[in-house]
Write an enzyme that holds these catalytic residues in place. Sequence first.
Site, mmCIF file in Angstrom:
data_model
loop_
_atom_site.group_PDB
_atom_site.id
_atom_site.type_symbol
_atom_site.label_atom_id
_atom_site.label_comp_id
_atom_site.label_asym_id
_atom_site.label_seq_id
_atom_site.Cartn_x
_atom_site.Cartn_y
_atom_site.Cartn_z
ATOM 1 C CG ASN A 66 -2.085 -0.937 1.122
ATOM 2 O OD1 ASN A 66 -2.816 -0.926 0.144
ATOM 3 N ND2 ASN A 66 -2.248 -1.775 2.123
ATOM 4 C CB CYS A 75 -3.870 -5.192 -4.779
ATOM 5 S SG CYS A 75 -4.421 -3.725 -5.654
ATOM 6 C CB CYS A 201 -11.217 -0.916 -3.791
ATOM 7 S SG CYS A 201 -10.534 -2.180 -2.718
HETATM 8 N N1 LIG Z 1 -5.732 -1.701 0.554
HETATM 9 C C1 LIG Z 1 -5.954 -3.143 0.487
HETATM 10 C C2 LIG Z 1 -5.103 -3.800 -0.626
HETATM 11 C C3 LIG Z 1 -5.395 -3.208 -1.996
HETATM 12 C C4 LIG Z 1 -6.808 -3.438 -2.387
HETATM 13 C C5 LIG Z 1 -7.273 -2.698 -3.617
HETATM 14 N N2 LIG Z 1 -6.394 -1.708 -4.184
HETATM 15 C C6 LIG Z 1 -7.738 -3.686 -4.679
HETATM 16 O O1 LIG Z 1 -7.779 -3.336 -5.875
HETATM 17 O O2 LIG Z 1 -8.113 -4.827 -4.298
HETATM 18 C C7 LIG Z 1 -5.576 -3.756 1.820
HETATM 19 O O3 LIG Z 1 -4.507 -3.444 2.322
HETATM 20 O O4 LIG Z 1 -6.358 -4.559 2.329
#
Ligand SMILES: N[C@H](CCC[C@H](N)C(=O)O)C(=O)O
Length: 270
Positions: A66, A75, A201
């Site tokens: 992150n 991710c 996300c």
């Molecule tokens: N911030 C999330 C990871 C990235 C998730 C997001 N960018 C995606 O596309 O799944 C975590 O640390 O749980």
Amino acid sequence: MSSIRFSKYHGTGNDFVIVDNRNRVFDSDNNDFVMHICHRRFGVGADGFMLLESSDKGAFAMRYYNSDGRESTMCGNGGRCLVAFARQLGLVKDGELVEFEAIDGLHHAVCMGDIISLKMVDVKGIEELDGGFYLDTGSPHFVRYVDDLQGTDVYKEGSKLRYSNMFGDGGANINFVRYNKAGHISLRTYERGVEDETWSCGTGTVASVLTSYYRFGGPLIWDADVKGGKLKVSFTPAGRGLFTDIRLDGPAKFVFEGTLDNFLKQQDGI
Ligand SMILES: N[C@H](CCC[C@H](N)C(=O)O)C(=O)O
């Protein structure tokens, strides 16, 4: 020392700096450096940072950080962008299935032009709490339904929930979802480790679609509108709150490339 090149990608506005680290040029434990690279003023600027590394289990391995500089869980948008990057490196061909290793296991993916389809881990349950829903789609997610999505203060409400005692020290990503109709939701996400709203996300979109099916029923392919574009999630129900064959489809775009050499010498204070 050889130059450290990077590529900047985004998947529906969730953006990443990516380095080909198969020859281990990058110190993967240098969290401070990763945080500087992701900084929106003093660095390249990104929600996340990824290393593409060698793997004996798949075509390559994915390491995700992150923007706080710390390595984290899966991710979804990042995985899709990494596959597009692997295609740029010649490791993947359009239309061919590729398998790669990530922190939550092996993932299959297929490039279809701008669209990358990524198979996600199975979901093994949905917990109802505090008027919302908690599930793990490769990263931990809390899903809350709202009527006025645009009027929701995602930063204020999201950080309150993310740091609440509901999710222990690890916290969770917080998704605010508007149910439009069967097969179509809109959502906004406060992301753990970015500690702000991101424009998309991937694992949060998967969590929000599966929760919507769990709650309302509907088709097995859903459209999800996010701030930075549109994603599609398909799945096979395997029992109450259980899902397999989950796929996250959406664009993954190359933006620019550069080198981190100068950056290594001087990191303006933040
Ligand atoms: N911030 C999330 C990871 C990235 C998730 C997001 N960018 C995606 O596309 O799944 C975590 O640390 O749980």
